[in-house]
Design a protein around this motif. Structure first.
Motif, PDB file in Angstrom:
ATOM      1  N   THR A 128     -27.409  -8.800   4.657  1.00  0.00           N
ATOM      2  CA  THR A 128     -27.188  -9.832   5.671  1.00  0.00           C
ATOM      3  C   THR A 128     -25.684 -10.026   5.903  1.00  0.00           C
ATOM      4  N   PRO A 129     -25.316 -10.736   6.978  1.00  0.00           N
ATOM      5  CA  PRO A 129     -23.893 -11.026   7.206  1.00  0.00           C
ATOM      6  C   PRO A 129     -23.247 -11.744   6.021  1.00  0.00           C
ATOM      7  N   GLU A 130     -24.013 -12.611   5.354  1.00  0.00           N
ATOM      8  CA  GLU A 130     -23.481 -13.330   4.188  1.00  0.00           C
ATOM      9  C   GLU A 130     -23.214 -12.371   3.028  1.00  0.00           C
ATOM     10  N   VAL A 131     -24.112 -11.416   2.845  1.00  0.00           N
ATOM     11  CA  VAL A 131     -23.922 -10.422   1.785  1.00  0.00           C
ATOM     12  C   VAL A 131     -22.717  -9.540   2.102  1.00  0.00           C
ATOM     13  N   LYS A 132     -22.601  -9.132   3.343  1.00  0.00           N
ATOM     14  CA  LYS A 132     -21.474  -8.304   3.749  1.00  0.00           C
ATOM     15  C   LYS A 132     -20.153  -9.036   3.504  1.00  0.00           C
ATOM     16  N   GLU A 133     -20.092 -10.303   3.886  1.00  0.00           N
ATOM     17  CA  GLU A 133     -18.867 -11.080   3.685  1.00  0.00           C
ATOM     18  C   GLU A 133     -18.558 -11.249   2.203  1.00  0.00           C
ATOM     19  N   ALA A 134     -19.605 -11.459   1.391  1.00  0.00           N
ATOM     20  CA  ALA A 134     -19.400 -11.635  -0.052  1.00  0.00           C
ATOM     21  C   ALA A 134     -18.822 -10.362  -0.671  1.00  0.00           C
ATOM     22  N   TRP A 135     -19.381  -9.214  -0.331  1.00  0.00           N
ATOM     23  CA  TRP A 135     -18.873  -7.952  -0.874  1.00  0.00           C
ATOM     24  C   TRP A 135     -17.467  -7.657  -0.374  1.00  0.00           C
ATOM     25  N   ALA A 136     -17.214  -7.944   0.907  1.00  0.00           N
ATOM     26  CA  ALA A 136     -15.877  -7.712   1.454  1.00  0.00           C
ATOM     27  C   ALA A 136     -14.843  -8.588   0.759  1.00  0.00           C
ATOM     28  N   THR A 137     -15.220  -9.824   0.448  1.00  0.00           N
ATOM     29  CA  THR A 137     -14.309 -10.739  -0.240  1.00  0.00           C
ATOM     30  C   THR A 137     -14.011 -10.264  -1.652  1.00  0.00           C
ATOM     31  N   VAL A 138     -15.062  -9.912  -2.381  1.00  0.00           N
ATOM     32  CA  VAL A 138     -14.890  -9.456  -3.766  1.00  0.00           C
ATOM     33  C   VAL A 138     -14.074  -8.170  -3.807  1.00  0.00           C
ATOM     34  N   TYR A 139     -14.427  -7.222  -2.947  1.00  0.00           N
ATOM     35  CA  TYR A 139     -13.674  -5.966  -2.936  1.00  0.00           C
ATOM     36  C   TYR A 139     -12.215  -6.205  -2.548  1.00  0.00           C
ATOM     37  N   GLY A 140     -11.989  -7.084  -1.583  1.00  0.00           N
ATOM     38  CA  GLY A 140     -10.619  -7.369  -1.152  1.00  0.00           C
ATOM     39  C   GLY A 140      -9.764  -7.911  -2.282  1.00  0.00           C
ATOM     40  N   ILE A 141     -10.333  -8.777  -3.098  1.00  0.00           N
ATOM     41  CA  ILE A 141      -9.596  -9.350  -4.235  1.00  0.00           C
ATOM     42  C   ILE A 141      -9.265  -8.264  -5.259  1.00  0.00           C
ATOM     43  N   LEU A 142     -10.262  -7.466  -5.619  1.00  0.00           N
ATOM     44  CA  LEU A 142     -10.043  -6.429  -6.624  1.00  0.00           C
ATOM     45  C   LEU A 142      -9.082  -5.351  -6.115  1.00  0.00           C
ATOM     46  N   ALA A 143      -9.201  -4.987  -4.848  1.00  0.00           N
ATOM     47  CA  ALA A 143      -8.302  -3.987  -4.285  1.00  0.00           C
ATOM     48  C   ALA A 143      -6.866  -4.502  -4.264  1.00  0.00           C
ATOM     49  N   LYS A 144      -6.693  -5.788  -3.958  1.00  0.00           N
ATOM     50  CA  LYS A 144      -5.351  -6.375  -3.954  1.00  0.00           C
ATOM     51  C   LYS A 144      -4.725  -6.324  -5.347  1.00  0.00           C
ATOM     52  N   VAL A 145      -5.516  -6.603  -6.368  1.00  0.00           N
ATOM     53  CA  VAL A 145      -5.020  -6.544  -7.750  1.00  0.00           C
ATOM     54  C   VAL A 145      -4.603  -5.121  -8.100  1.00  0.00           C
ATOM     55  N   MET A 146      -5.405  -4.136  -7.720  1.00  0.00           N
ATOM     56  CA  MET A 146      -5.080  -2.737  -8.015  1.00  0.00           C
ATOM     57  C   MET A 146      -3.830  -2.296  -7.262  1.00  0.00           C
ATOM     58  N   LYS A 147      -3.713  -2.691  -6.001  1.00  0.00           N
ATOM     59  CA  LYS A 147      -2.539  -2.294  -5.219  1.00  0.00           C
ATOM     60  C   LYS A 147      -1.267  -2.908  -5.782  1.00  0.00           C
ATOM     61  N   ASP A 148      -1.332  -4.172  -6.160  1.00  0.00           N
ATOM     62  CA  ASP A 148      -0.159  -4.826  -6.728  1.00  0.00           C
ATOM     63  C   ASP A 148       0.269  -4.157  -8.031  1.00  0.00           C
ATOM     64  N   ALA A 149      -0.706  -3.824  -8.882  1.00  0.00           N
ATOM     65  CA  ALA A 149      -0.390  -3.171 -10.151  1.00  0.00           C
ATOM     66  C   ALA A 149       0.219  -1.791  -9.925  1.00  0.00           C
ATOM     67  N   ALA A 150      -0.307  -1.058  -8.949  1.00  0.00           N
ATOM     68  CA  ALA A 150       0.229   0.274  -8.657  1.00  0.00           C
ATOM     69  C   ALA A 150       1.644   0.186  -8.099  1.00  0.00           C
ATOM     70  N   ASN A 151       1.887  -0.791  -7.241  1.00  0.00           N
ATOM     71  CA  ASN A 151       3.211  -0.925  -6.639  1.00  0.00           C
ATOM     72  C   ASN A 151       4.266  -1.362  -7.647  1.00  0.00           C
ATOM     73  N   GLU A 152       3.850  -2.007  -8.725  1.00  0.00           N
ATOM     74  CA  GLU A 152       4.807  -2.413  -9.749  1.00  0.00           C
ATOM     75  C   GLU A 152       5.403  -1.221 -10.478  1.00  0.00           C
ATOM     76  N   VAL A 153       4.663  -0.132 -10.579  1.00  0.00           N
ATOM     77  CA  VAL A 153       5.145   1.040 -11.310  1.00  0.00           C
ATOM     78  C   VAL A 153       5.435   2.225 -10.393  1.00  0.00           C
ATOM     79  N   ALA A 154       5.153   2.090  -9.116  1.00  0.00           N
ATOM     80  CA  ALA A 154       5.373   3.201  -8.180  1.00  0.00           C
ATOM     81  C   ALA A 154       6.850   3.376  -7.876  1.00  0.00           C
TER      82      ALA A 154
END
Length: 216
Positions: free
Chosen positions: A111-137
């Motif tokens: 459903t749209p609610e499920v899609k938004e929930a997954w997009a939110t969770v993935y967005g948070i985790l992806a942001k954490v990974m990108k920040d960690a990678a940029n710290e050592v890149a």
């Protein structure tokens, strides 16, 4: 990310888990279809890679209630991905492929609610990974903060309202500070001319030529 979104992600992942192998195949097929340049980054057996993907998702989904404990693991994952050649823009492609896979696997339950929930969770985790990678890149590979998303962004530092006193600017040896600048620092009397390297007195001035010769 609120509690309802956490529950939606956890509940729908349980629905996908029984078809984990099929879901992994759908995901990588879609990922390489959208961006074929990513395929060389995966050099091992894709079935094993699919199992690792679903195992990683399972750990992340189950740990959403303990996000603080999950963050170090996600940061380490982001740094490893940097070594594999993953760049910030790849995370957007991965996110789109993940949502597409969930839509195919869940059908009407996506459903749209499920899609938004997954997009939110993935967005948070992806942001954490990108920040960690940029710290050592290397500097040439780092992405500005403004382009990494807004999750976990630190608040802007408030600038002081007062104006700190200005220090007197340094002048080249033998030069004089203009009168307009002298006035900002207490007048001409506060400006002392530096002594020259030859040992000449600071007050020494060249005589003015009243009738300079003309060159014909």
């Amino acid at each position: 990310m609120n509690n309802e979104q956490k529950l939606l992600v956890q509940k729908t992942f349980e629905m996908v888990a029984p078809i984990a192998d099929v879901a992994a195949g759908l995901f990588y097929g879609r990922l390489f279809e959208v961006d074929p340049s990513l395929k060389p980054l995966f050099r091992g057996d894709m079935k094993d890679q699919g199992k690792k993907l679903m195992s990683t998702l399972k750990v992340a989904v189950q740990a959403l209630d303990r996000l603080d404990a999950l963050i170090p693991t996600v940061q380490a994952l982001g740094r490893r991905h940097l070594a594999y050649g993953v760049r910030d823009d790849h995370y957007d492609t991965v996110g789109a492929a993940l949502l597409w896979t969930l839509e195919k696997g869940l059908g009407e339950a996506f459903t749209p609610e499920v899609k938004e929930a997954w997009a939110t969770v993935y967005g948070i985790l992806a942001k954490v990974m990108k920040d960690a990678a940029n710290e050592v890149a290397p500097l040439s590979l780092r992405t500005p903060l403004s382009r990494r998303g807004s999750a976990h962004r630190l608040p802007a530092v408030k600038r002081p309202s007062y104006r700190p006193p200005m220090g007197r600017p340094s002048m080249p040896p033998g030069s004089r500070m203009p009168a307009s600048i002298q006035a900002l620092y207490g007048g001409a009397s506060s400006q002392s001319a530096p002594s020259s390297k030859s040992g000449a007195s600071p007050s020494t001035r060249l005589p003015r030529i009243s009738n300079p010769p003309t060159i014909s």
